[in-house]
Design a protein around this motif. Structure first.
Motif, short mmCIF file in Angstrom:
data_model
loop_
_atom_site.label_atom_id
_atom_site.label_comp_id
_atom_site.label_asym_id
_atom_site.label_seq_id
_atom_site.Cartn_x
_atom_site.Cartn_y
_atom_site.Cartn_z
N SER A 1 -9.49 26.82 -24.46
CA SER A 1 -8.17 27.44 -24.55
C SER A 1 -7.14 26.44 -24.03
CB SER A 1 -8.10 28.75 -23.75
OG SER A 1 -8.29 28.49 -22.37
N ASP B 1 -3.31 35.35 -28.37
CA ASP B 1 -2.02 35.97 -28.04
C ASP B 1 -1.00 34.93 -27.60
OD1 ASP B 1 -3.46 35.42 -25.72
OD2 ASP B 1 -2.73 37.18 -24.65
N GLN B 2 -1.42 33.98 -26.79
CA GLN B 2 -0.50 32.93 -26.34
C GLN B 2 -0.14 31.98 -27.48
OE1 GLN B 2 0.76 34.20 -23.67
NE2 GLN B 2 0.56 32.41 -22.37
N CYS C 1 5.45 25.95 -25.79
CA CYS C 1 4.86 25.49 -24.53
C CYS C 1 5.91 24.81 -23.65
CB CYS C 1 3.70 24.54 -24.80
SG CYS C 1 2.20 25.39 -25.35
N LEU D 1 2.70 24.34 -31.50
CA LEU D 1 2.93 25.05 -30.23
C LEU D 1 3.93 24.35 -29.32
CD1 LEU D 1 -0.79 25.95 -29.37
CD2 LEU D 1 0.84 27.22 -30.79
N GLU E 1 7.70 27.38 -21.84
CA GLU E 1 6.88 27.93 -20.76
C GLU E 1 6.88 27.01 -19.55
OE1 GLU E 1 3.09 30.58 -19.94
OE2 GLU E 1 4.53 30.71 -21.57
N CYS F 1 -1.92 25.97 -19.80
CA CYS F 1 -0.49 25.86 -19.49
C CYS F 1 -0.25 26.72 -18.25
CB CYS F 1 0.36 26.32 -20.66
SG CYS F 1 2.12 25.94 -20.49
N GLU F 2 -0.33 26.08 -17.09
CA GLU F 2 -0.23 26.82 -15.84
C GLU F 2 0.24 25.90 -14.72
OE1 GLU F 2 -4.02 28.24 -14.58
OE2 GLU F 2 -4.97 26.27 -14.61
N HIS G 1 -4.29 21.34 -26.73
CA HIS G 1 -3.68 22.03 -27.87
C HIS G 1 -4.45 21.85 -29.18
CE1 HIS G 1 -0.47 21.68 -24.87
NE2 HIS G 1 0.05 22.75 -25.43
N CYS H 1 -0.34 21.16 -18.99
CA CYS H 1 0.00 21.61 -20.35
C CYS H 1 -0.75 20.71 -21.33
CB CYS H 1 1.51 21.55 -20.57
SG CYS H 1 2.05 22.27 -22.14
N LYS I 1 2.52 33.58 -29.49
CA LYS I 1 3.83 33.54 -28.80
C LYS I 1 4.44 32.14 -28.87
CE LYS I 1 4.21 33.19 -24.32
NZ LYS I 1 4.25 33.43 -22.85
N TRP I 2 3.65 31.12 -28.50
CA TRP I 2 4.16 29.75 -28.51
C TRP I 2 4.47 29.29 -29.93
CZ3 TRP I 2 -0.58 28.36 -25.10
CH2 TRP I 2 -0.34 28.74 -23.77
#
Length: 305
Positions: free
Chosen positions: A266, A55-56, A296, A292, A299, A269-270, A285, A282, A59-60
């Motif tokens: 995974s 899902d991420q 990213c 991405l 984000e 990115c937090e 990848h 980050c 989006k990215w």
């Protein structure tokens, strides 16, 4: 407030550009300068590969696709190219098919392939594109400095960790592992369309034309840290490519390159807060750093803000 970005590959540079153009004081610190990174080796077709969660990534990837389409209007290192992916067995449309305006099934297939699709996607000429990002960062007031870091800097209020495979050290994250990728470049025999045609995990084949050369790949070897090109692999890659694209038989081999993709279960990115510092991770990848990158970066900017 100064922000330090660790890592000068495509993720680090894109993040730094977003932050600097957002009015932040940004300094990039990296052991390897942009043209020395794994990013510089990439064939760089926009294509989600070796990255999760789905899902991420979707989006990215969508945000990055839109940005590259805009860049292709003015930036020579980014071009929209049509191409085909050939499949040894039938599959449903990929999850990211909705992002592509012209994806359709391929009708006539070479022997050994049962399905395939064609679509137009951004192709990024990485040595030129990394130089473009570096200049864009400098124009926004950011800097790039070579620095061999034993860990993340402690003298900045915000640090963004875009160290790729180096996150094994900078984040003490042993879940980041290399996936070795070997490619070769040949002279441009007049190709304009890319091709991906993997017969198996050990028989990867991609052909990506650029302005002055063509990138041929490749390999995907988890856990392999070997940076020296393997002659046997190179011959096999070239033969697979020539079988599907006979025009390549006229091309001259220019160089061999190896890059280590920073794979992780995974993408991380937090933001992590300590007593006196905000650290934004980050990294991880895989083979989708370019794909991405802008999503990213957006984000990371949101986390900083």
């Amino acid at each position: 407030m100064r922000i330090i970005v660790v890592g000068a590959g495509v993720i680090g540079l894109t993040v730094a550009v977003r932050l600097a153009e957002g009015g932040r004081d940004v300094a990039v610190l990296a052991r390897d300068l942009p043209l020395e990174t794994t990013s510089a080796v990439a064939a760089a077709v926009w294509y989600p590969y070796l990255a999760a969660p789905a899902d991420q990534v979707a989006k990215w990837g969508r945000a990055s696709y839109e940005q590259f389409v805009q860049l292709a209007e003015t930036e020579p290192s980014v071009r929209l190219r049509h191409g085909r992916e050939l499949l040894v067995e039938s599959r449903p449309d990929p999850e990211w098919a909705a992002d592509l305006p012209d994806l359709q099934r391929v009708g006539s297939l070479p022997e050994g392939f049962q399905d395939g699709w064609s679509f137009t996607t951004p192709v990024v000429e990485m040595p030129l594109y990394l130089a473009y990002l570096s200049k864009r960062l400098a124009a926004a007031g950011g800097t790039i400095t070579r620095a061999a870091l034993p860990g993340l800097p402690t003298h900045a209020e915000i640090v963004v960790n875009c160290a790729g495979l180096g996150a094994r050290l900078t984040a003490n994250d042993q879940t980041v592992t290399p996936v070795r990728g070997q490619v070769l470049t040949v002279t441009q025999p007049g190709l304009s369309e890319w091709l991906i045609a993997d017969r198996s995990a050990s028989e990867l084949c991609y052909v990506v034309p650029r302005s002055q050369d063509v990138v041929i790949g490749g390999t995907s070897e988890p856990g392999d840290w070997t940076m020296a090109p393997d002659e046997t692999s190179a011959k096999a890659m070239l033969e697979r490519a020539c079988e599907l694209v006979p025009a390549l038989r006229k091309a001259k081999v220019l160089r061999h390159r190896v890059g280590l993709r920073p794979a992780r279960p995974s993408v991380r990115c937090e933001s992590v807060r300590t007593d006196d510092q905000q650290i934004i991770h980050c990294y991880g990848h895989g083979g989708a750093g370019v794909t991405l990158s802008w999503g990213c970066a957006d984000e990371v900017l949101a986390l900083v803000n």
